[in-house]
Design a protein around this motif. Structure first.
Motif, PDB file in Angstrom:
ATOM      1  N   UNK A  39       0.873  -1.171   0.000  1.00  0.00           N
ATOM      2  CA  UNK A  39       0.000   0.000   0.000  1.00  0.00           C
ATOM      3  C   UNK A  39       0.910   1.220   0.000  1.00  0.00           C
ATOM      4  N   UNK A  40       0.880   1.990  -1.086  1.00  0.00           N
ATOM      5  CA  UNK A  40       1.787   3.116  -1.221  1.00  0.00           C
ATOM      6  C   UNK A  40       1.016   4.409  -1.475  1.00  0.00           C
ATOM      7  N   UNK A  41       1.733   5.515  -1.387  1.00  0.00           N
ATOM      8  CA  UNK A  41       1.146   6.820  -1.627  1.00  0.00           C
ATOM      9  C   UNK A  41       1.980   7.892  -0.971  1.00  0.00           C
ATOM     10  N   UNK A  42       1.743   9.152  -1.313  1.00  0.00           N
ATOM     11  CA  UNK A  42       2.504  10.252  -0.722  1.00  0.00           C
ATOM     12  C   UNK A  42       2.255  10.366   0.777  1.00  0.00           C
ATOM     13  N   UNK A  43       3.108  11.101   1.466  1.00  0.00           N
ATOM     14  CA  UNK A  43       2.881  11.372   2.887  1.00  0.00           C
ATOM     15  C   UNK A  43       1.504  12.006   3.074  1.00  0.00           C
ATOM     16  N   UNK A  44       0.778  11.525   4.095  1.00  0.00           N
ATOM     17  CA  UNK A  44      -0.546  12.069   4.367  1.00  0.00           C
ATOM     18  C   UNK A  44      -1.647  11.497   3.500  1.00  0.00           C
ATOM     19  N   UNK A  45      -1.339  10.447   2.709  1.00  0.00           N
ATOM     20  CA  UNK A  45      -2.344   9.880   1.802  1.00  0.00           C
ATOM     21  C   UNK A  45      -3.395   9.069   2.528  1.00  0.00           C
TER      22      UNK A  45
ATOM     23  N   UNK B  30       3.420  -8.672  -5.093  1.00  0.00           N
ATOM     24  CA  UNK B  30       2.582  -9.300  -6.107  1.00  0.00           C
ATOM     25  C   UNK B  30       1.554  -8.300  -6.630  1.00  0.00           C
ATOM     26  N   UNK B  31       1.095  -7.430  -5.732  1.00  0.00           N
ATOM     27  CA  UNK B  31       0.073  -6.457  -6.086  1.00  0.00           C
ATOM     28  C   UNK B  31       0.283  -5.193  -5.259  1.00  0.00           C
ATOM     29  N   UNK B  32      -0.065  -4.063  -5.837  1.00  0.00           N
ATOM     30  CA  UNK B  32       0.128  -2.773  -5.179  1.00  0.00           C
ATOM     31  C   UNK B  32      -1.153  -1.957  -5.290  1.00  0.00           C
ATOM     32  N   UNK B  33      -1.546  -1.353  -4.154  1.00  0.00           N
ATOM     33  CA  UNK B  33      -2.656  -0.392  -4.144  1.00  0.00           C
ATOM     34  C   UNK B  33      -2.072   0.975  -3.844  1.00  0.00           C
TER      35      UNK B  33
ATOM     36  N   UNK C 171      -4.437   0.368  -8.813  1.00  0.00           N
ATOM     37  CA  UNK C 171      -4.147  -0.925  -8.199  1.00  0.00           C
ATOM     38  C   UNK C 171      -3.755  -1.882  -9.310  1.00  0.00           C
ATOM     39  N   UNK C 172      -2.779  -2.735  -9.021  1.00  0.00           N
ATOM     40  CA  UNK C 172      -2.362  -3.713 -10.023  1.00  0.00           C
ATOM     41  C   UNK C 172      -1.007  -4.291  -9.703  1.00  0.00           C
ATOM     42  N   UNK C 173      -0.390  -4.912 -10.694  1.00  0.00           N
ATOM     43  CA  UNK C 173       0.949  -5.456 -10.546  1.00  0.00           C
ATOM     44  C   UNK C 173       1.955  -4.308 -10.474  1.00  0.00           C
ATOM     45  N   UNK C 174       3.183  -4.586 -10.024  1.00  0.00           N
ATOM     46  CA  UNK C 174       4.198  -3.517 -10.007  1.00  0.00           C
ATOM     47  C   UNK C 174       4.372  -2.837 -11.365  1.00  0.00           C
ATOM     48  N   UNK C 175       4.380  -3.604 -12.433  1.00  0.00           N
ATOM     49  CA  UNK C 175       4.543  -3.021 -13.765  1.00  0.00           C
ATOM     50  C   UNK C 175       3.377  -2.115 -14.117  1.00  0.00           C
ATOM     51  N   UNK C 176       2.158  -2.573 -13.822  1.00  0.00           N
ATOM     52  CA  UNK C 176       0.977  -1.765 -14.126  1.00  0.00           C
ATOM     53  C   UNK C 176       0.969  -0.476 -13.309  1.00  0.00           C
ATOM     54  N   UNK C 177       1.342  -0.577 -12.038  1.00  0.00           N
ATOM     55  CA  UNK C 177       1.287   0.593 -11.168  1.00  0.00           C
ATOM     56  C   UNK C 177       2.359   1.615 -11.525  1.00  0.00           C
ATOM     57  N   UNK C 178       3.572   1.158 -11.770  1.00  0.00           N
ATOM     58  CA  UNK C 178       4.647   2.128 -12.019  1.00  0.00           C
ATOM     59  C   UNK C 178       4.467   2.868 -13.339  1.00  0.00           C
ATOM     60  N   UNK C 179       3.642   2.313 -14.230  1.00  0.00           N
ATOM     61  CA  UNK C 179       3.384   2.973 -15.506  1.00  0.00           C
ATOM     62  C   UNK C 179       2.037   3.687 -15.542  1.00  0.00           C
TER      63      UNK C 179
END
Length: 253
Positions: free
Chosen positions: A35-41, A215-218, A228-236
Motif C-alpha cells: 500500500x503506497x502513496x505520498x505522505x498524508x495519503x 505481487x500487487x500494489x494499491x 491498483x495492479x501489478x508492479x509493472x501496471x502501477x509504475x506505468x
C-alpha cells in the motif's frame, strides 16, 4: 486464491477531515501486497483500522470472512494478525531474545512478569528459530538499545513473527535502512512469504523494495485509491506517476 483480508468502502473521518474516503482493497492469501502513496495519503490510517486502533466511520473490514470492524485491537493477535510500527516499539532494556519471547505471549492475558519468567521451553525454542531466520542469532543476549538501527528494524519484524502470524502488517519496514539492509529485508520477507506462507501487507516508500517483492500494489492519494495492479501496471500508471512516483523514479523499476 481467496482474500484473507477485505476492506470494503472504508471511510475514516476525524472531525471535519476525511482521512480515507470509500477505500476498498482485497489482499489475497499467500500474497505480498503493498500500500503506497505520498505522505498524508491515509496509508497508516488504513493500517490502524485493520489492526483495530482506529474505528472506521463507514464500511467494513473482514479477515477470512469474519467482520472485524468492531473488534478490539488486543483480539487481533489471537486471529493471527501481527504488526510492526513505523516508529520502533521495542523494549530497549530487554535483550533481543526477551523481546521476541515477549511477542509470543501477546495472545495471553498474563502479567508482564509472568510473560518473562519462567521461560517455557517451546517459546524459547520458537524464539531461537526466529532469531536464526532473521539473522539476529548472534545478538540474542544484546539489549535492544544496543543494536544499530537496521538490526532494530529486523527485531521489530522478529517480534511480530513470534505469534506465528497468518497476516503480517509492516509499516515502513525499510525506512532509514541502507541499501544492503534493504536487500537483506527483501530476502527475509520473500523467504517468510514463500517458505512459511505468511501473507504480507506493507506500507512503504522505498520503491526498490516495493517493486521487487510485491505481487500487487494499491495506491492511495488524498485518502482515495487511484490505482491498483501489478508492479509493472502501477509504475506505468499516469496518475501514480503524477501523484507519487515521479517520472524518474517510475523509470527505475
Amino acid at each position: 486464491m481467496s482474500a484473507i483480508l477485505a476492506i470494503e468502502d472504508v471511510t475514516v473521518r476525524f472531525g471535519g477531515l476525511t482521512a480515507v474516503n470509500k477505500f476498498s482493497m482485497a489482499v489475497q492469501k499467500g500474497a505480498i501486497h503493498a500500500l503506497i502513496g505520498p505522505n498524508g495519503a491515509g496509508k497508516s490510517t488504513v493500517f490502524n483500522c485493520i489492526s483495530r486502533i482506529y474505528q472506521p466511520s463507514e464500511g467494513r473490514i473482514t479477515l477470512n470472512g469474519e467482520d472485524i470492524s468492531k473488534l478490539k485491537s488486543h483480539s487481533m493477535a489471537g486471529r493471527g494478525v501481527a504488526r510492526s510500527f513505523q516508529n520502533l516499539e521495542l523494549f530497549n532494556e530487554l535483550t533481543v531474545l526477551e523481546n521476541v519471547m515477549l511477542g509470543a505471549y501477546s495472545r495471553c492475558d498474563t502479567t508482564f512478569l509472568q510473560r518473562l519468567t519462567p521461560r517455557p521451553k517451546q517459546t524459547l525454542e520458537q524464539a531461537e528459530e526466529i532469531l536464526e531466520s532473521t539473522g539476529l542469532k548472534n545478538y540474542r543476549n544484546t539489549k535492544a538499545s544496543g543494536l544499530d538501527f537496521g538490526h532494530q528494524k529486523l527485531l521489530e519484524v522478529a517480534r511480530a513473527l513470534a505469534i506465528s502470524p497468518q497476516l503480517l502488517l509492516l509499516d515502513e519496514p525499510a525506512a532509514g535502512l541502507r541499501s544492503r539492509e534493504i536487500e537483506r529485508l527483501d530476502e527475509l520477507l520473500t523467504s517468510l512469504n514463500k517458505t512459511k506462507g505468511i501473507t504480507i501487507l506493507l506500507v512503504e516508500h522505498v520503491m526498490q523494495l516495493v517493486m521487487s517483492i510485491s505481487d500487487r500494489i494499491s495506491v492511495l492519494s488524498f485518502g482515495e485509491k487511484i490505482a491498483e495492479g501489478t508492479p509493472t501496471e502501477v509504475k506505468n500508471h499516469p496518475r501514480v506517476i503524477e501523484a507519487y512516483l515521479g517520472t524518474k523514479e517510475a523509470g527505475r523499476g
